[in-house]
Design an enzyme around this catalytic site. Sequence first.
Site, PDB file in Angstrom:
ATOM      1  N   SER A  50     -18.747 -61.400   3.220  1.00 14.59           N
ATOM      2  CA  SER A  50     -18.415 -62.120   4.456  1.00 14.59           C
ATOM      3  C   SER A  50     -17.970 -61.178   5.554  1.00 14.59           C
ATOM      4  O   SER A  50     -18.004 -61.544   6.725  1.00 14.59           O
ATOM      5  CB  SER A  50     -17.254 -63.079   4.206  1.00 14.59           C
ATOM      6  OG  SER A  50     -17.568 -63.995   3.214  1.00 14.59           O
TER       7      SER A  50
ATOM      8  N   HIS B 150     -25.702 -64.248   3.202  1.00 15.70           N
ATOM      9  CA  HIS B 150     -24.323 -64.754   3.154  1.00 15.70           C
ATOM     10  C   HIS B 150     -24.307 -66.261   2.921  1.00 15.70           C
ATOM     11  O   HIS B 150     -24.621 -67.040   3.827  1.00 15.70           O
ATOM     12  CB  HIS B 150     -23.625 -64.387   4.482  1.00 15.70           C
ATOM     13  CG  HIS B 150     -22.195 -64.822   4.556  1.00 15.70           C
ATOM     14  ND1 HIS B 150     -21.641 -65.437   5.646  1.00 15.70           N
ATOM     15  CD2 HIS B 150     -21.197 -64.729   3.640  1.00 15.70           C
ATOM     16  CE1 HIS B 150     -20.370 -65.699   5.409  1.00 15.70           C
ATOM     17  NE2 HIS B 150     -20.079 -65.279   4.206  1.00 15.70           N
TER      18      HIS B 150
ATOM     19  N   GLU C 183     -26.482 -67.240   6.033  1.00 20.19           N
ATOM     20  CA  GLU C 183     -26.679 -66.307   7.140  1.00 20.19           C
ATOM     21  C   GLU C 183     -27.406 -65.059   6.621  1.00 20.19           C
ATOM     22  O   GLU C 183     -26.927 -64.401   5.693  1.00 20.19           O
ATOM     23  CB  GLU C 183     -25.331 -65.922   7.760  1.00 20.19           C
ATOM     24  CG  GLU C 183     -24.676 -67.103   8.469  1.00 20.19           C
ATOM     25  CD  GLU C 183     -23.314 -66.761   9.070  1.00 20.19           C
ATOM     26  OE1 GLU C 183     -22.977 -67.340  10.113  1.00 20.19           O
ATOM     27  OE2 GLU C 183     -22.594 -65.930   8.488  1.00 20.19           O
TER      28      GLU C 183
ATOM     29  N   ASN D  97     -18.438 -68.088  10.822  1.00 24.35           N
ATOM     30  CA  ASN D  97     -16.997 -67.805  10.745  1.00 24.35           C
ATOM     31  C   ASN D  97     -16.413 -67.444  12.104  1.00 24.35           C
ATOM     32  O   ASN D  97     -15.237 -67.674  12.360  1.00 24.35           O
ATOM     33  CB  ASN D  97     -16.719 -66.701   9.722  1.00 24.35           C
ATOM     34  CG  ASN D  97     -16.857 -67.226   8.298  1.00 24.35           C
ATOM     35  OD1 ASN D  97     -16.757 -68.423   8.054  1.00 24.35           O
ATOM     36  ND2 ASN D  97     -17.112 -66.329   7.357  1.00 24.35           N
TER      37      ASN D  97
HETATM   38  N1  LIG Z   1     -14.858 -66.939  -1.640  1.00 23.05           N
HETATM   39  C1  LIG Z   1     -15.509 -67.303  -0.536  1.00 23.05           C
HETATM   40  O1  LIG Z   1     -15.197 -68.324   0.090  1.00 23.05           O
HETATM   41  C2  LIG Z   1     -16.672 -66.488  -0.043  1.00 23.05           C
HETATM   42  C3  LIG Z   1     -17.595 -67.065   0.836  1.00 23.05           C
HETATM   43  C4  LIG Z   1     -18.716 -66.321   1.252  1.00 23.05           C
HETATM   44  C5  LIG Z   1     -18.871 -65.021   0.809  1.00 23.05           C
HETATM   45  N2  LIG Z   1     -17.942 -64.455  -0.023  1.00 23.05           N
HETATM   46  C6  LIG Z   1     -18.174 -63.081  -0.496  1.00 23.05           C
HETATM   47  O2  LIG Z   1     -18.641 -63.141  -1.846  1.00 23.05           O
HETATM   48  C7  LIG Z   1     -18.199 -61.982  -2.563  1.00 23.05           C
HETATM   49  C8  LIG Z   1     -17.497 -62.428  -3.823  1.00 23.05           C
HETATM   50  O3  LIG Z   1     -16.432 -63.263  -3.490  1.00 23.05           O
HETATM   51  P1  LIG Z   1     -15.791 -64.278  -4.559  1.00 23.05           P
HETATM   52  O4  LIG Z   1     -14.877 -65.165  -3.800  1.00 23.05           O
HETATM   53  O5  LIG Z   1     -16.862 -64.852  -5.440  1.00 23.05           O
HETATM   54  O6  LIG Z   1     -14.918 -63.232  -5.431  1.00 23.05           O
HETATM   55  P2  LIG Z   1     -14.286 -63.431  -6.874  1.00 23.05           P
HETATM   56  O7  LIG Z   1     -13.069 -62.592  -6.895  1.00 23.05           O
HETATM   57  O8  LIG Z   1     -14.187 -64.888  -7.240  1.00 23.05           O
HETATM   58  O9  LIG Z   1     -15.394 -62.783  -7.860  1.00 23.05           O
HETATM   59  C9  LIG Z   1     -15.726 -61.433  -7.822  1.00 23.05           C
HETATM   60  C10 LIG Z   1     -16.323 -61.045  -9.174  1.00 23.05           C
HETATM   61  O10 LIG Z   1     -16.852 -59.707  -9.055  1.00 23.05           O
HETATM   62  C11 LIG Z   1     -16.668 -59.096 -10.308  1.00 23.05           C
HETATM   63  N3  LIG Z   1     -16.801 -57.633 -10.164  1.00 23.05           N
HETATM   64  C12 LIG Z   1     -15.905 -56.732  -9.691  1.00 23.05           C
HETATM   65  N4  LIG Z   1     -16.422 -55.487  -9.732  1.00 23.05           N
HETATM   66  C13 LIG Z   1     -17.679 -55.609 -10.229  1.00 23.05           C
HETATM   67  C14 LIG Z   1     -18.703 -54.663 -10.535  1.00 23.05           C
HETATM   68  N5  LIG Z   1     -18.559 -53.365 -10.310  1.00 23.05           N
HETATM   69  N6  LIG Z   1     -19.861 -55.127 -11.056  1.00 23.05           N
HETATM   70  C15 LIG Z   1     -20.032 -56.465 -11.288  1.00 23.05           C
HETATM   71  N7  LIG Z   1     -19.094 -57.392 -11.032  1.00 23.05           N
HETATM   72  C16 LIG Z   1     -17.923 -56.967 -10.510  1.00 23.05           C
HETATM   73  C17 LIG Z   1     -15.277 -59.548 -10.757  1.00 23.05           C
HETATM   74  O11 LIG Z   1     -15.117 -59.372 -12.159  1.00 23.05           O
HETATM   75  C18 LIG Z   1     -15.310 -61.027 -10.323  1.00 23.05           C
HETATM   76  O12 LIG Z   1     -15.761 -61.868 -11.378  1.00 23.05           O
HETATM   77  C19 LIG Z   1     -17.343 -61.180  -1.589  1.00 23.05           C
HETATM   78  O13 LIG Z   1     -18.141 -60.146  -1.044  1.00 23.05           O
HETATM   79  C20 LIG Z   1     -16.966 -62.185  -0.503  1.00 23.05           C
HETATM   80  O14 LIG Z   1     -16.808 -61.594   0.769  1.00 23.05           O
HETATM   81  C21 LIG Z   1     -16.850 -65.161  -0.480  1.00 23.05           C
END
Ligand SMILES: NC(=O)c1ccc[n+]([C@@H]2O[C@H](COP(=O)([O-])OP(=O)(O)OC[C@H]3O[C@@H](n4cnc5c(N)ncnc54)[C@H](O)[C@@H]3O)[C@@H](O)[C@H]2O)c1
Length: 286
Positions: free
Chosen positions: A120, A141, A153, A192
Amino acid sequence: MDIKNILVVGSGAMGSQIGLVAALGGCTTTVQDISAESLAAAREQLSGRVDSSVAKGRLPRGDADAALARLSFTTSLEEGAANADLVIEAATEKLDIKRSIFAALDQATPAHAILATNSSTLGSSKVADATGRPGKVCNMHFFNPALVMKCVEVVRHPGTSQDTVDTVMALARSLGKAPVLINKEVPGFVANRLMGAIRDEALRLYADGVAGFEDIDTAAKTALGHPMGPFELMDLVGLDVSYLIRQATHAETGDPADLPHPALAALYEEGRYGRKTGKGWYSYDH
Ligand SMILES: NC(=O)c1ccc[n+]([C@@H]2O[C@H](COP(=O)([O-])OP(=O)(O)OC[C@H]3O[C@@H](n4cnc5c(N)ncnc54)[C@H](O)[C@@H]3O)[C@@H](O)[C@H]2O)c1
Protein backbone atom coordinates in the site's frame (compact mmCIF):
# COMPACT_ATOMS: atom_id res chain seq x y z
CA MET A 1 0.25 -13.09 -21.94
CA ASP A 2 -2.17 -15.63 -20.54
CA ILE A 3 -1.76 -16.01 -16.77
CA LYS A 4 -2.43 -19.59 -15.65
CA ASN A 5 -0.17 -20.10 -12.61
CA ILE A 6 -0.01 -17.59 -9.77
CA LEU A 7 2.22 -17.49 -6.71
CA VAL A 8 1.14 -15.34 -3.76
CA VAL A 9 3.94 -14.59 -1.28
CA GLY A 10 2.63 -13.99 2.26
CA SER A 11 -0.47 -15.63 3.74
CA GLY A 12 -1.61 -12.91 6.14
CA ALA A 13 -4.77 -10.80 5.98
CA MET A 14 -4.21 -9.92 2.33
CA GLY A 15 -2.21 -12.80 0.81
CA SER A 16 -4.63 -15.51 1.98
CA GLN A 17 -7.67 -13.86 0.40
CA ILE A 18 -5.79 -12.86 -2.76
CA GLY A 19 -4.89 -16.55 -3.11
CA LEU A 20 -8.55 -17.57 -3.00
CA VAL A 21 -9.54 -14.77 -5.41
CA ALA A 22 -6.98 -16.13 -7.89
CA ALA A 23 -8.11 -19.75 -7.44
CA LEU A 24 -11.81 -18.81 -7.79
CA GLY A 25 -10.81 -16.97 -10.98
CA GLY A 26 -9.49 -20.23 -12.47
CA CYS A 27 -5.75 -19.85 -11.84
CA THR A 28 -3.63 -22.60 -10.33
CA THR A 29 -2.46 -20.80 -7.23
CA THR A 30 0.22 -21.38 -4.63
CA VAL A 31 0.33 -19.37 -1.41
CA GLN A 32 3.78 -19.26 0.17
CA ASP A 33 4.80 -17.99 3.60
CA ILE A 34 7.84 -18.46 5.82
CA SER A 35 5.44 -19.16 8.71
CA ALA A 36 3.81 -22.61 8.70
CA GLU A 37 1.35 -21.35 11.36
CA SER A 38 0.23 -18.49 9.16
CA LEU A 39 -0.28 -20.92 6.24
CA ALA A 40 -2.31 -23.30 8.43
CA ALA A 41 -4.46 -20.42 9.69
CA ALA A 42 -4.97 -19.18 6.11
CA ARG A 43 -6.01 -22.62 4.89
CA GLU A 44 -8.52 -23.02 7.72
CA GLN A 45 -9.93 -19.52 7.34
CA LEU A 46 -10.34 -19.85 3.57
CA SER A 47 -12.09 -23.21 3.71
CA GLY A 48 -14.43 -21.74 6.35
CA ARG A 49 -15.18 -18.79 4.06
CA VAL A 50 -15.84 -21.05 1.11
CA ASP A 51 -18.16 -23.27 3.18
CA SER A 52 -20.13 -20.26 4.37
CA SER A 53 -20.47 -18.90 0.79
CA VAL A 54 -21.77 -22.32 -0.29
CA ALA A 55 -24.17 -22.45 2.68
CA LYS A 56 -25.51 -18.99 1.78
CA GLY A 57 -26.08 -20.07 -1.81
CA ARG A 58 -23.53 -17.63 -3.20
CA LEU A 59 -21.14 -20.25 -4.55
CA PRO A 60 -21.99 -23.65 -6.06
CA ARG A 61 -20.32 -26.51 -4.17
CA GLY A 62 -18.66 -27.76 -7.37
CA ASP A 63 -17.04 -24.36 -8.07
CA ALA A 64 -15.89 -24.14 -4.45
CA ASP A 65 -14.29 -27.58 -4.54
CA ALA A 66 -12.63 -26.83 -7.90
CA ALA A 67 -11.19 -23.57 -6.53
CA LEU A 68 -9.86 -25.28 -3.39
CA ALA A 69 -8.31 -28.00 -5.57
CA ARG A 70 -6.44 -25.28 -7.51
CA LEU A 71 -5.09 -23.74 -4.29
CA SER A 72 -2.00 -25.04 -2.48
CA PHE A 73 0.12 -23.82 0.42
CA THR A 74 3.86 -24.12 0.96
CA THR A 75 6.76 -22.72 2.94
CA SER A 76 9.07 -23.20 -0.08
CA LEU A 77 9.37 -20.14 -2.31
CA GLU A 78 11.10 -22.18 -5.02
CA GLU A 79 8.25 -24.69 -5.19
CA GLY A 80 5.62 -22.05 -5.91
CA ALA A 81 7.89 -19.94 -8.11
CA ALA A 82 9.09 -22.65 -10.51
CA ASN A 83 6.16 -22.42 -12.94
CA ALA A 84 4.62 -19.07 -11.96
CA ASP A 85 3.43 -16.73 -14.72
CA LEU A 86 2.79 -14.00 -12.16
CA VAL A 87 3.67 -13.42 -8.52
CA ILE A 88 1.73 -11.21 -6.12
CA GLU A 89 3.92 -10.38 -3.15
CA ALA A 90 1.84 -9.64 -0.02
CA ALA A 91 4.45 -10.11 2.70
CA THR A 92 5.13 -7.89 5.71
CA GLU A 93 5.37 -4.19 4.87
CA LYS A 94 9.15 -3.82 5.28
CA LEU A 95 11.34 -2.74 2.40
CA ASP A 96 14.30 -4.99 3.21
CA ILE A 97 12.01 -8.05 3.39
CA LYS A 98 10.37 -7.15 0.09
CA ARG A 99 13.70 -6.49 -1.66
CA SER A 100 15.07 -9.87 -0.62
CA ILE A 101 11.85 -11.59 -1.78
CA PHE A 102 12.05 -9.87 -5.18
CA ALA A 103 15.72 -10.81 -5.58
CA ALA A 104 14.87 -14.45 -4.77
CA LEU A 105 11.84 -14.42 -7.09
CA ASP A 106 14.01 -13.11 -9.91
CA GLN A 107 16.16 -16.24 -9.57
CA ALA A 108 13.35 -18.74 -8.95
CA THR A 109 10.65 -17.76 -11.49
CA PRO A 110 10.63 -18.31 -15.26
CA ALA A 111 12.01 -15.33 -17.26
CA HIS A 112 8.53 -14.38 -18.53
CA ALA A 113 6.99 -14.07 -15.04
CA ILE A 114 5.57 -10.74 -13.88
CA LEU A 115 6.47 -9.78 -10.30
CA ALA A 116 3.85 -7.57 -8.61
CA THR A 117 3.70 -6.19 -5.09
CA ASN A 118 0.49 -5.63 -3.13
CA SER A 119 2.19 -2.96 -1.00
CA SER A 120 0.00 0.00 0.00
CA THR A 121 2.88 2.37 0.64
CA LEU A 122 5.92 1.15 -1.29
CA GLY A 123 5.96 1.92 -4.99
CA SER A 124 7.34 -0.98 -7.03
CA SER A 125 10.35 1.10 -8.15
CA LYS A 126 11.67 0.42 -4.63
CA VAL A 127 11.87 -3.33 -5.39
CA ALA A 128 12.21 -3.39 -9.20
CA ASP A 129 15.96 -2.81 -9.09
CA ALA A 130 16.42 -5.85 -6.84
CA THR A 131 15.53 -7.85 -9.97
CA GLY A 132 17.00 -8.15 -13.45
CA ARG A 133 13.54 -7.55 -14.98
CA PRO A 134 12.32 -4.12 -13.83
CA GLY A 135 9.98 -3.84 -16.82
CA LYS A 136 8.01 -6.79 -15.45
CA VAL A 137 7.51 -5.23 -12.00
CA CYS A 138 4.52 -3.16 -10.82
CA ASN A 139 2.10 -2.74 -7.91
CA MET A 140 -1.09 -4.80 -7.97
CA HIS A 141 -2.84 -3.30 -4.96
CA PHE A 142 -5.89 -5.12 -3.63
CA PHE A 143 -8.14 -3.69 -0.90
CA ASN A 144 -9.12 -5.32 2.37
CA PRO A 145 -11.02 -7.69 2.40
CA ALA A 146 -9.65 -8.78 -0.99
CA LEU A 147 -12.43 -11.34 -1.55
CA VAL A 148 -15.04 -8.59 -1.35
CA MET A 149 -13.49 -5.33 -2.53
CA LYS A 150 -13.65 -4.79 -6.29
CA CYS A 151 -10.95 -2.18 -6.70
CA VAL A 152 -7.42 -3.19 -7.69
CA GLU A 153 -4.93 -0.39 -8.28
CA VAL A 154 -2.34 -1.24 -10.93
CA VAL A 155 0.51 1.18 -10.42
CA ARG A 156 3.33 1.44 -12.92
CA HIS A 157 6.81 2.70 -12.05
CA PRO A 158 8.73 4.65 -14.73
CA GLY A 159 10.27 1.44 -16.13
CA THR A 160 7.17 -0.82 -16.09
CA SER A 161 6.47 -2.07 -19.64
CA GLN A 162 3.13 -1.53 -21.35
CA ASP A 163 2.88 -5.29 -21.78
CA THR A 164 3.12 -5.78 -18.02
CA VAL A 165 0.44 -3.16 -17.38
CA ASP A 166 -1.89 -4.67 -20.01
CA THR A 167 -1.43 -8.20 -18.64
CA VAL A 168 -2.04 -7.23 -15.01
CA MET A 169 -5.09 -5.10 -15.89
CA ALA A 170 -6.53 -8.00 -17.93
CA LEU A 171 -5.83 -10.47 -15.13
CA ALA A 172 -7.59 -8.25 -12.56
CA ARG A 173 -10.64 -8.07 -14.84
CA SER A 174 -10.64 -11.83 -15.32
CA LEU A 175 -10.65 -12.21 -11.50
CA GLY A 176 -13.86 -10.15 -11.37
CA LYS A 177 -12.15 -7.00 -10.14
CA ALA A 178 -12.34 -3.40 -11.39
CA PRO A 179 -8.73 -2.41 -12.07
CA VAL A 180 -7.67 1.23 -11.90
CA LEU A 181 -4.52 2.22 -13.77
CA ILE A 182 -2.22 4.63 -11.94
CA ASN A 183 0.47 6.16 -14.09
CA LYS A 184 2.64 7.71 -11.38
CA GLU A 185 3.92 6.40 -8.08
CA VAL A 186 2.46 8.84 -5.59
CA PRO A 187 2.19 8.07 -1.84
CA GLY A 188 -1.18 6.45 -1.14
CA PHE A 189 -1.89 5.89 -4.86
CA VAL A 190 -5.48 7.06 -5.60
CA ALA A 191 -8.12 5.48 -3.34
CA ASN A 192 -6.21 5.94 -0.08
CA ARG A 193 -5.39 9.54 -1.08
CA LEU A 194 -9.08 10.28 -1.63
CA MET A 195 -9.88 8.71 1.71
CA GLY A 196 -7.04 10.67 3.32
CA ALA A 197 -8.31 13.98 1.92
CA ILE A 198 -11.77 13.33 3.35
CA ARG A 199 -10.28 12.29 6.69
CA ASP A 200 -8.07 15.41 6.84
CA GLU A 201 -11.00 17.71 6.09
CA ALA A 202 -13.12 15.90 8.70
CA LEU A 203 -10.36 16.38 11.31
CA ARG A 204 -10.07 20.10 10.43
CA LEU A 205 -13.83 20.65 10.71
CA TYR A 206 -13.88 18.87 14.06
CA ALA A 207 -10.79 20.66 15.46
CA ASP A 208 -12.16 24.05 14.34
CA GLY A 209 -15.33 23.34 16.32
CA VAL A 210 -17.51 23.42 13.19
CA ALA A 211 -19.27 20.17 14.10
CA GLY A 212 -18.92 17.18 16.44
CA PHE A 213 -17.33 14.04 15.03
CA GLU A 214 -20.60 12.08 15.27
CA ASP A 215 -22.36 14.74 13.19
CA ILE A 216 -19.56 14.79 10.61
CA ASP A 217 -19.91 11.00 10.32
CA THR A 218 -23.67 11.39 9.90
CA ALA A 219 -23.18 13.92 7.06
CA ALA A 220 -20.74 11.61 5.27
CA LYS A 221 -23.23 8.75 5.46
CA THR A 222 -26.51 10.51 4.80
CA ALA A 223 -25.43 13.23 2.34
CA LEU A 224 -22.56 11.52 0.53
CA GLY A 225 -23.76 7.93 0.78
CA HIS A 226 -20.56 6.66 2.36
CA PRO A 227 -21.09 3.35 4.16
CA MET A 228 -19.18 4.68 7.17
CA GLY A 229 -18.15 8.13 8.42
CA PRO A 230 -14.46 9.16 8.44
CA PHE A 231 -14.19 8.90 12.24
CA GLU A 232 -15.85 5.47 12.31
CA LEU A 233 -13.46 4.39 9.56
CA MET A 234 -10.42 5.64 11.50
CA ASP A 235 -11.58 3.56 14.48
CA LEU A 236 -12.01 0.50 12.24
CA VAL A 237 -8.64 0.82 10.47
CA GLY A 238 -6.89 1.69 13.74
CA LEU A 239 -5.83 5.17 14.79
CA ASP A 240 -2.30 3.80 15.24
CA VAL A 241 -2.26 2.74 11.58
CA SER A 242 -3.51 6.16 10.39
CA TYR A 243 -0.98 7.89 12.65
CA LEU A 244 2.00 5.76 11.56
CA ILE A 245 1.15 6.11 7.86
CA ARG A 246 1.21 9.90 8.23
CA GLN A 247 4.54 9.72 10.06
CA ALA A 248 5.95 7.54 7.26
CA THR A 249 4.62 9.89 4.57
CA HIS A 250 6.13 12.86 6.41
CA ALA A 251 9.48 11.04 6.66
CA GLU A 252 9.38 10.60 2.88
CA THR A 253 8.19 14.07 1.85
CA GLY A 254 9.47 16.29 4.71
CA ASP A 255 6.26 18.32 4.26
CA PRO A 256 4.85 19.43 7.67
CA ALA A 257 1.36 19.23 6.12
CA ASP A 258 1.84 15.44 6.00
CA LEU A 259 2.29 15.11 9.78
CA PRO A 260 -0.59 13.45 11.69
CA HIS A 261 -3.30 15.93 12.69
CA PRO A 262 -2.86 16.98 16.38
CA ALA A 263 -6.34 15.62 17.24
CA LEU A 264 -5.29 12.22 15.87
CA ALA A 265 -1.87 12.40 17.56
CA ALA A 266 -3.55 13.13 20.93
CA LEU A 267 -5.66 9.95 20.76
CA TYR A 268 -2.67 7.94 19.55
CA GLU A 269 -0.57 9.13 22.50
CA GLU A 270 -3.37 8.11 24.91
CA GLY A 271 -3.30 4.59 23.39
CA ARG A 272 -6.83 5.02 22.02
CA TYR A 273 -6.35 3.11 18.77
CA GLY A 274 -10.02 2.53 17.93
CA ARG A 275 -11.98 -0.71 17.94
CA LYS A 276 -8.93 -2.84 18.68
CA THR A 277 -8.40 -1.15 22.07
CA GLY A 278 -12.12 -0.59 22.80
CA LYS A 279 -11.74 3.18 22.59
CA GLY A 280 -10.91 5.61 19.81
CA TRP A 281 -13.22 8.36 18.65
CA TYR A 282 -16.05 6.14 19.87
CA SER A 283 -16.16 3.63 22.75
CA TYR A 284 -16.78 -0.05 22.06
CA ASP A 285 -17.87 -2.86 24.34
CA HIS A 286 -15.70 -5.92 23.87
N1 LIG B 1 -3.94 -5.03 5.67
C1 LIG B 1 -4.46 -4.22 4.75
O1 LIG B 1 -5.52 -3.61 4.94
C2 LIG B 1 -3.77 -4.06 3.42
C3 LIG B 1 -4.49 -3.56 2.33
C4 LIG B 1 -3.86 -3.46 1.07
C5 LIG B 1 -2.53 -3.82 0.95
N2 LIG B 1 -1.83 -4.27 2.03
C6 LIG B 1 -0.43 -4.69 1.83
O2 LIG B 1 -0.38 -6.11 1.81
C7 LIG B 1 0.87 -6.56 2.35
C8 LIG B 1 0.60 -7.57 3.44
O3 LIG B 1 -0.20 -6.99 4.42
P1 LIG B 1 -1.05 -7.88 5.45
O4 LIG B 1 -1.96 -6.94 6.16
O5 LIG B 1 -1.60 -9.09 4.75
O6 LIG B 1 0.13 -8.34 6.45
P2 LIG B 1 0.12 -9.53 7.51
O7 LIG B 1 1.02 -9.10 8.59
O8 LIG B 1 -1.29 -9.96 7.84
O9 LIG B 1 0.80 -10.76 6.70
C9 LIG B 1 2.11 -10.72 6.26
C10 LIG B 1 2.60 -12.15 6.07
O10 LIG B 1 3.88 -12.10 5.41
C11 LIG B 1 4.63 -13.18 5.92
N3 LIG B 1 6.06 -12.97 5.62
C12 LIG B 1 6.96 -12.17 6.24
N4 LIG B 1 8.17 -12.27 5.65
C13 LIG B 1 8.02 -13.15 4.62
C14 LIG B 1 8.93 -13.68 3.66
N5 LIG B 1 10.21 -13.32 3.61
N6 LIG B 1 8.46 -14.57 2.77
C15 LIG B 1 7.14 -14.95 2.80
N7 LIG B 1 6.25 -14.49 3.69
C16 LIG B 1 6.69 -13.60 4.60
C17 LIG B 1 4.31 -13.20 7.41
O11 LIG B 1 4.64 -14.46 7.98
C18 LIG B 1 2.80 -12.92 7.38
O12 LIG B 1 2.04 -14.13 7.35
C19 LIG B 1 1.62 -5.31 2.79
O13 LIG B 1 2.54 -4.96 1.77
C20 LIG B 1 0.53 -4.24 2.90
O14 LIG B 1 1.00 -2.94 2.61
C21 LIG B 1 -2.42 -4.42 3.27
